[in-house]
Design a protein around this motif. Structure first.
Motif, PDB file in Angstrom:
ATOM      1  N   ALA A 314       0.810  -1.216   0.000  1.00 48.79           N
ATOM      2  CA  ALA A 314       0.000   0.000   0.000  1.00 48.79           C
ATOM      3  C   ALA A 314       0.844   1.268   0.000  1.00 48.79           C
ATOM      4  CB  ALA A 314      -0.949   0.011   1.200  1.00 48.79           C
ATOM      5  N   SER A 315       2.079   1.180   0.468  1.00 49.34           N
ATOM      6  CA  SER A 315       2.959   2.346   0.488  1.00 49.34           C
ATOM      7  C   SER A 315       4.396   1.883   0.693  1.00 49.34           C
ATOM      8  CB  SER A 315       2.557   3.309   1.613  1.00 49.34           C
ATOM      9  OG  SER A 315       3.075   2.856   2.860  1.00 49.34           O
ATOM     10  N   LYS A 316       5.318   2.833   0.699  1.00 46.94           N
ATOM     11  CA  LYS A 316       6.729   2.500   0.921  1.00 46.94           C
ATOM     12  C   LYS A 316       6.958   1.867   2.292  1.00 46.94           C
ATOM     13  CE  LYS A 316       8.735   5.984  -2.151  1.00 46.94           C
ATOM     14  NZ  LYS A 316       9.626   7.170  -2.240  1.00 46.94           N
ATOM     15  N   GLU A 317       6.016   2.093   3.203  1.00 46.68           N
ATOM     16  CA  GLU A 317       6.125   1.503   4.530  1.00 46.68           C
ATOM     17  C   GLU A 317       6.151  -0.024   4.462  1.00 46.68           C
ATOM     18  OE1 GLU A 317       6.508   3.321   7.312  1.00 46.68           O
ATOM     19  OE2 GLU A 317       6.472   5.123   6.053  1.00 46.68           O
ATOM     20  N   ASP A 318       5.631  -0.588   3.372  1.00 43.20           N
ATOM     21  CA  ASP A 318       5.551  -2.044   3.240  1.00 43.20           C
ATOM     22  C   ASP A 318       6.789  -2.664   2.598  1.00 43.20           C
ATOM     23  OD1 ASP A 318       2.956  -2.074   4.313  1.00 43.20           O
ATOM     24  OD2 ASP A 318       2.089  -1.615   2.356  1.00 43.20           O
ATOM     25  N   TYR A 319       7.716  -1.844   2.141  1.00 46.73           N
ATOM     26  CA  TYR A 319       8.873  -2.379   1.432  1.00 46.73           C
ATOM     27  C   TYR A 319       9.765  -3.237   2.329  1.00 46.73           C
ATOM     28  CZ  TYR A 319       7.928   0.629  -2.623  1.00 46.73           C
ATOM     29  OH  TYR A 319       7.371   1.219  -3.717  1.00 46.73           O
ATOM     30  N   ALA A 320       9.918  -2.844   3.587  1.00 45.47           N
ATOM     31  CA  ALA A 320      10.791  -3.606   4.484  1.00 45.47           C
ATOM     32  C   ALA A 320      10.265  -5.027   4.681  1.00 45.47           C
ATOM     33  CB  ALA A 320      10.924  -2.895   5.836  1.00 45.47           C
ATOM     34  N   SER A 321       8.962  -5.165   4.942  1.00 51.66           N
ATOM     35  CA  SER A 321       8.394  -6.500   5.123  1.00 51.66           C
ATOM     36  C   SER A 321       8.421  -7.280   3.811  1.00 51.66           C
ATOM     37  CB  SER A 321       6.970  -6.414   5.670  1.00 51.66           C
ATOM     38  OG  SER A 321       6.128  -5.709   4.782  1.00 51.66           O
ATOM     39  N   MET A 322       8.268  -6.585   2.701  1.00 48.46           N
ATOM     40  CA  MET A 322       8.362  -7.213   1.387  1.00 48.46           C
ATOM     41  C   MET A 322       9.732  -7.857   1.198  1.00 48.46           C
ATOM     42  SD  MET A 322       8.367  -5.180  -2.268  1.00 48.46           S
ATOM     43  CE  MET A 322      10.046  -4.528  -2.063  1.00 48.46           C
ATOM     44  N   LEU A 323      10.780  -7.108   1.500  1.00 48.67           N
ATOM     45  CA  LEU A 323      12.142  -7.623   1.356  1.00 48.67           C
ATOM     46  C   LEU A 323      12.421  -8.749   2.339  1.00 48.67           C
ATOM     47  CD1 LEU A 323      14.087  -4.268   0.804  1.00 48.67           C
ATOM     48  CD2 LEU A 323      13.425  -5.960  -0.926  1.00 48.67           C
ATOM     49  N   ASP A 324      11.856  -8.646   3.529  1.00 50.07           N
ATOM     50  CA  ASP A 324      12.017  -9.720   4.522  1.00 50.07           C
ATOM     51  C   ASP A 324      11.384 -11.020   4.031  1.00 50.07           C
ATOM     52  OD1 ASP A 324      13.410  -8.117   6.268  1.00 50.07           O
ATOM     53  OD2 ASP A 324      11.686  -7.674   7.554  1.00 50.07           O
ATOM     54  N   LEU A 325      10.199 -10.917   3.441  1.00 53.11           N
ATOM     55  CA  LEU A 325       9.527 -12.104   2.914  1.00 53.11           C
ATOM     56  C   LEU A 325      10.346 -12.757   1.803  1.00 53.11           C
ATOM     57  CD1 LEU A 325       5.744 -11.111   2.728  1.00 53.11           C
ATOM     58  CD2 LEU A 325       6.722 -13.005   4.021  1.00 53.11           C
ATOM     59  N   LEU A 326      10.930 -11.931   0.944  1.00 53.08           N
ATOM     60  CA  LEU A 326      11.761 -12.462  -0.133  1.00 53.08           C
ATOM     61  C   LEU A 326      12.969 -13.208   0.418  1.00 53.08           C
ATOM     62  CD1 LEU A 326      11.749  -9.476  -2.665  1.00 53.08           C
ATOM     63  CD2 LEU A 326      10.541 -11.655  -2.896  1.00 53.08           C
ATOM     64  N   GLU A 327      13.627 -12.610   1.396  1.00 45.26           N
ATOM     65  CA  GLU A 327      14.816 -13.249   1.974  1.00 45.26           C
ATOM     66  C   GLU A 327      14.440 -14.549   2.689  1.00 45.26           C
ATOM     67  OE1 GLU A 327      17.811 -12.441   1.374  1.00 45.26           O
ATOM     68  OE2 GLU A 327      17.537 -10.444   0.504  1.00 45.26           O
ATOM     69  N   THR A 328      13.299 -14.536   3.369  1.00 45.67           N
ATOM     70  CA  THR A 328      12.842 -15.746   4.066  1.00 45.67           C
ATOM     71  C   THR A 328      12.595 -16.874   3.081  1.00 45.67           C
ATOM     72  OG1 THR A 328      11.833 -14.463   5.846  1.00 45.67           O
ATOM     73  CG2 THR A 328      11.044 -16.711   5.539  1.00 45.67           C
ATOM     74  N   ARG A 329      11.908 -16.558   1.985  1.00 49.74           N
ATOM     75  CA  ARG A 329      11.635 -17.586   0.986  1.00 49.74           C
ATOM     76  C   ARG A 329      12.928 -18.061   0.325  1.00 49.74           C
ATOM     77  NH1 ARG A 329       7.307 -19.602  -2.040  1.00 49.74           N
ATOM     78  NH2 ARG A 329       6.120 -19.082  -0.155  1.00 49.74           N
ATOM     79  N   LEU A 330      13.846 -17.151   0.053  1.00 51.94           N
ATOM     80  CA  LEU A 330      15.118 -17.522  -0.568  1.00 51.94           C
ATOM     81  C   LEU A 330      15.912 -18.480   0.305  1.00 51.94           C
ATOM     82  CD1 LEU A 330      17.114 -17.059  -2.942  1.00 51.94           C
ATOM     83  CD2 LEU A 330      18.085 -15.178  -1.606  1.00 51.94           C
ATOM     84  N   SER A 331      15.852 -18.271   1.617  1.00 50.06           N
ATOM     85  CA  SER A 331      16.613 -19.103   2.545  1.00 50.06           C
ATOM     86  C   SER A 331      15.916 -20.420   2.868  1.00 50.06           C
ATOM     87  CB  SER A 331      16.875 -18.334   3.845  1.00 50.06           C
ATOM     88  OG  SER A 331      15.657 -18.047   4.513  1.00 50.06           O
TER      89      SER A 331
END
Length: 351
Positions: A314-331
């Motif tokens: 919904a906004s830039k505020e969500d980018y941090a959790s977005m990147l966290d989800l990506l890293e979690t899935r990658l690992s």
């Protein structure tokens, strides 16, 4: 030529050049027989456990194998002239993300440098509005800044914007093409394709040289975009847009799905309706809206239950959790779509 190992690019190309043998059958034959010679001398009953009786009979015609081998060699020679690598599913440098797919292509044509694992697909409508243009640039910039390579389809619209944003922000990008690598489609993106290669990106296709980007091949291309990626970002699409093919493949392949939420006047745009469906409807209602059938519908009901299928941004505020989800899935973690809590839409009307 008949002494060729079946698991090499030459072997797979030879097998797929034979009448009645498609990609999946070629891979099964390669797993069962190590040499083309072994197929020629195989017991008919053993062959029929892999192919039909008619195909098994044709495989015992020496001229058929020889002609197919010569055709495969011509493909490899043209690839060498064009600077294209031809990867077999059995090669060590075949993309690991694709290898996990049930409908993986046994042969992949690659020009340039493929990224190692850290890839996300960025896709969307061919006719983005101001919203689609802005979010494509901002999200890609964030992803590139976190060292993610951008995968897209070189089409006009959001695909082009995503490739261009990746290059502009110093990232690596991969174009998955629906036709052979001997011809760029659409032609107006030929210069962009060259720039992708110049800046350490890659052009990828499962189609041999000379094959046009037919409607069927465009859909097949979509499964490779999501298949090469940890997640798919849908920047903007209608509920009936072509991007929904990639959404379907993303869900069937159990990749993460993200979408920026249009707000205000942007939410009323036709090209935003697919995004709203992905981020606001329950999976059951989304299945109806997307006219999902068969296995796709089953997965939507079983995996997502009453959650939306996409993680809303919904906004830039969500980018941090977005990147966290990506890293979690990658690992190897189980980051799931719908688990992020978007910031309030009133905080920002545009990402």
């Amino acid at each position: 030529m008949t002494g060729t190992e079946t698991r090499t690019a030459a072997g797979i190309l030879t097998l797929t050049a034979l009448r009645g043998i498609g990609p999946a059958t070629a891979e099964r034959l390669a797993e069962r027989f190590s040499l083309l010679d072994a197929i020629l001398g195989a017991d008919p009953a053993k062959l029929r456990s892999v192919v039909s009786a008619a195909v098994a009979e044709s495989l015992h015609e020496p001229t058929a194998i020889v002609n197919a081998s010569e055709k495969a060699q011509r493909v490899l020679e043209e690839a060498a002239r064009r600077g294209v690598r031809v990867l077999s599913i059995f090669d060590a440098d075949y993309p690991a993300a694709l290898r996990s797919l049930s409908d993986r292509p046994p042969i992949l044509f690659v020009k340039g440098k493929l990224p190692v694992r850290r890839s996300v697909a960025c896709i969307g409508t061919r006719e983005p509005s101001e919203f689609g243009e802005i979010v494509s640039d901002r999200i890609v910039e964030t992803l590139v800044g976190a060292n993610w390579a951008i995968v897209s389809g070189l089409a006009i619209g959001v695909d082009t914007l995503s490739h261009q944003a990746a290059l502009r922000h110093g990232g690596q990008t991969v174009a998955v093409m629906a036709g052979g690598l001997d011809s760029v489609y659409p032609k107006q993106n030929a210069k962009l394709a060259d720039e992708i290669l110049e800046k350490d990106g890659a052009l990828v296709s499962e189609q041999p040289f000379g094959v046009p980007p037919s409607p069927r091949n465009l859909v097949q291309r979509d499964r490779l975009q999501s298949g090469l990626s940890i997640a798919t970002f849908v920047m903007q699409t209608d509920i009936k847009g072509g991007s929904m093919h990639t959404v379907r493949f993303t869900i069937q392949q159990d990749r993460l799905l993200f979408a920026p939420v249009p707000q205000g006047r942007h939410a009323a745009e036709p090209k935003s309706q697919g995004i709203l469906a992905m981020t606001q409807l329950s999976a059951s209602r989304f299945a109806d809206a997307a006219r999902a059938e068969g296995d796709y519908r089953r997965i939507l009901f079983e995996r997502y239950n009453n959650r939306p299928v996409a993680v809303p941004l919904a906004s830039k505020e969500d980018y941090a959790s977005m990147l966290d989800l990506l890293e979690t899935r990658l690992s190897g973690g189980e980051g799931q779509a719908g688990t992020a809590r978007p910031s309030s839409p009133t905080q920002m009307s545009m990402l």
